[in-house]
Design an enzyme around this catalytic site. Sequence first.
Site, mmCIF file in Angstrom:
data_model
loop_
_atom_site.group_PDB
_atom_site.id
_atom_site.type_symbol
_atom_site.label_atom_id
_atom_site.label_comp_id
_atom_site.label_asym_id
_atom_site.label_seq_id
_atom_site.Cartn_x
_atom_site.Cartn_y
_atom_site.Cartn_z
ATOM 1 N N SER A 168 0.115 -1.036 -0.141
ATOM 2 C CA SER A 168 0.124 -0.220 0.178
ATOM 3 C C SER A 168 0.621 1.032 -0.056
ATOM 4 O O SER A 168 1.648 1.316 0.795
ATOM 5 C CB SER A 168 -0.879 0.213 0.674
ATOM 6 O OG SER A 168 -1.411 1.568 1.469
ATOM 7 N N HIS A 204 -1.344 -0.846 -3.875
ATOM 8 C CA HIS A 204 -2.805 -0.658 -3.712
ATOM 9 C C HIS A 204 -2.472 0.328 -3.711
ATOM 10 O O HIS A 204 -1.777 1.387 -3.166
ATOM 11 C CB HIS A 204 -2.220 -2.128 -2.673
ATOM 12 C CG HIS A 204 -4.037 -1.761 -1.748
ATOM 13 N ND1 HIS A 204 -4.973 -2.210 -1.909
ATOM 14 C CD2 HIS A 204 -4.257 -0.728 -0.808
ATOM 15 C CE1 HIS A 204 -6.066 -2.264 -1.369
ATOM 16 N NE2 HIS A 204 -5.477 -0.844 -0.219
ATOM 17 N N ASP A 256 -4.538 3.676 -1.960
ATOM 18 C CA ASP A 256 -5.760 4.028 -1.066
ATOM 19 C C ASP A 256 -6.631 5.327 -0.920
ATOM 20 O O ASP A 256 -5.760 6.450 -1.177
ATOM 21 C CB ASP A 256 -5.160 3.601 0.528
ATOM 22 C CG ASP A 256 -4.787 2.472 1.269
ATOM 23 O OD1 ASP A 256 -6.188 1.507 0.966
ATOM 24 O OD2 ASP A 256 -3.820 2.431 1.319
ATOM 25 N N MET A 267 -8.799 7.823 0.012
ATOM 26 C CA MET A 267 -9.953 8.905 1.002
ATOM 27 C C MET A 267 -10.437 9.809 1.129
ATOM 28 O O MET A 267 -9.938 10.459 0.292
ATOM 29 C CB MET A 267 -8.815 8.708 2.131
ATOM 30 C CG MET A 267 -8.436 6.687 2.442
ATOM 31 S SD MET A 267 -7.564 6.805 3.950
ATOM 32 C CE MET A 267 -6.398 5.367 4.038
ATOM 33 N N HIS A 291 -8.636 1.101 -3.892
ATOM 34 C CA HIS A 291 -9.233 0.768 -2.823
ATOM 35 C C HIS A 291 -10.206 1.682 -2.458
ATOM 36 O O HIS A 291 -9.428 3.201 -1.891
ATOM 37 C CB HIS A 291 -8.435 -0.297 -1.441
ATOM 38 C CG HIS A 291 -9.330 0.300 -0.227
ATOM 39 N ND1 HIS A 291 -8.608 -0.201 0.904
ATOM 40 C CD2 HIS A 291 -10.254 0.582 -0.298
ATOM 41 C CE1 HIS A 291 -9.368 0.135 1.873
ATOM 42 N NE2 HIS A 291 -10.522 0.072 1.289
ATOM 43 N N MET A 343 -12.229 4.565 -0.502
ATOM 44 C CA MET A 343 -12.856 4.736 0.414
ATOM 45 C C MET A 343 -13.409 6.307 0.632
ATOM 46 O O MET A 343 -12.742 6.811 1.607
ATOM 47 C CB MET A 343 -11.536 4.782 2.346
ATOM 48 C CG MET A 343 -11.483 3.240 1.981
ATOM 49 S SD MET A 343 -9.703 3.471 3.278
ATOM 50 C CE MET A 343 -8.405 3.243 1.907
ATOM 51 N N MET A 380 -11.315 -6.174 5.461
ATOM 52 C CA MET A 380 -10.595 -4.404 5.815
ATOM 53 C C MET A 380 -10.444 -5.649 7.728
ATOM 54 O O MET A 380 -11.266 -5.929 7.975
ATOM 55 C CB MET A 380 -11.442 -3.676 6.136
ATOM 56 C CG MET A 380 -11.148 -2.655 5.472
ATOM 57 S SD MET A 380 -9.987 -2.468 4.298
ATOM 58 C CE MET A 380 -8.641 -1.526 5.432
ATOM 59 N N ASP A 396 -7.002 -6.513 5.227
ATOM 60 C CA ASP A 396 -6.041 -5.117 4.180
ATOM 61 C C ASP A 396 -5.958 -4.719 5.917
ATOM 62 O O ASP A 396 -6.448 -3.997 5.843
ATOM 63 C CB ASP A 396 -6.609 -4.116 3.194
ATOM 64 C CG ASP A 396 -5.291 -2.829 3.556
ATOM 65 O OD1 ASP A 396 -4.987 -2.353 3.901
ATOM 66 O OD2 ASP A 396 -6.640 -2.063 2.773
HETATM 67 C C1 DX5 Z 1 -6.455 1.608 5.523
HETATM 68 C C2 DX5 Z 1 -5.901 1.423 4.916
HETATM 69 C C3 DX5 Z 1 -4.761 0.112 4.277
HETATM 70 C C4 DX5 Z 1 -3.749 0.557 4.544
HETATM 71 C C5 DX5 Z 1 -2.646 -0.527 5.382
HETATM 72 O O1 DX5 Z 1 -7.184 2.320 5.718
HETATM 73 O O2 DX5 Z 1 -6.738 0.671 3.755
HETATM 74 O O3 DX5 Z 1 -4.596 0.216 3.194
HETATM 75 O O4 DX5 Z 1 -2.137 1.594 4.309
HETATM 76 O O5 DX5 Z 1 -1.652 -0.240 6.474
HETATM 77 P P1 DX5 Z 1 -0.708 -1.201 7.120
HETATM 78 O O6 DX5 Z 1 -0.159 -2.628 6.369
HETATM 79 O O7 DX5 Z 1 0.546 -0.242 7.560
HETATM 80 O O8 DX5 Z 1 -1.319 -1.137 8.183
HETATM 81 ZN ZN ZN Z 2 -6.515 -0.548 1.252
#
Ligand code: DX5
Ligand code: ZN
Length: 224
Positions: A12, A37, A39, A41, A70, A72, A141, A179
């Site tokens: 990620s 990956h 993220d 947000m 991903h 969010m 998750m 994840d």
């Molecule tokens: C959390 C994200 C993850 C995050 C994981 O909301 O969706 O992808 O980056 O990070 P680690 O591996 O550090 O928990």
């Molecule tokens: Zn993620």
Amino acid sequence: MSPRRAPRIAPSILACDFARLGEEVQAIEAAGADWVHVDVMDGHFVPNLTIGPEIVKAVKRSTALPLDVHLMIEAPERSLEDYVRAGASTIGVHAETCPHLHRTVGQIHEAGARACVVLNPGTPAEAIAPVLPDVDQVLVMTVNPGFGGQKFIESMLPKIETIRGWIDESGRDVALEVDGGIGPETVVRAAAAGADVFVAGTAVFGAEDYAAAIEGLRRDAAQA
Ligand code: DX5
Ligand code: ZN
């Protein structure tokens, strides 16, 4: 029952040095990552704000690896095509953000991407059941989304086992991704429960040697 796939590792980029984004993405590709990956947000669905389609385009220009995006974000149906045009191979939408989940899965396919449905820790496995015949991937998750570096929630393991059972019964090739809080110990438990794609932020970008971190996770997952 379809044969279980070899474990895939999806670092990620949330945990990377964003000032050197292109180099960081190239470094994980050279280190043997399977997917990147990404993220996304929105500061509403989750209490953090990250990146949008322009940055996804920049990531795409930096690597030949598939982008596992991903989302969010609230109302992902309003912008998911932008992420596919930006280069996403897979679009993950949260069940909690999709009142018309089956329609949104169809929209992802029409846009030309693999469809992944994501479940928050508080959402039961049953939320995925009605769309399981239509998805390419399920993401369980193992932290509450919003931030990297959180602790793996052990009580998610039975949920992973349940969904693994449904996927095996279906005989379809559906990836089961985890994840959040994935590292050398938790990857073993998640793999034993049936996950086959492992997102890792801190465990990869926090390591001195990205290749050793990725290879270690893959080896530990395969031995589970
Ligand atoms: C959390 C994200 C993850 C995050 C994981 O909301 O969706 O992808 O980056 O990070 P680690 O591996 O550090 O928990
Ligand atoms: Zn993620």
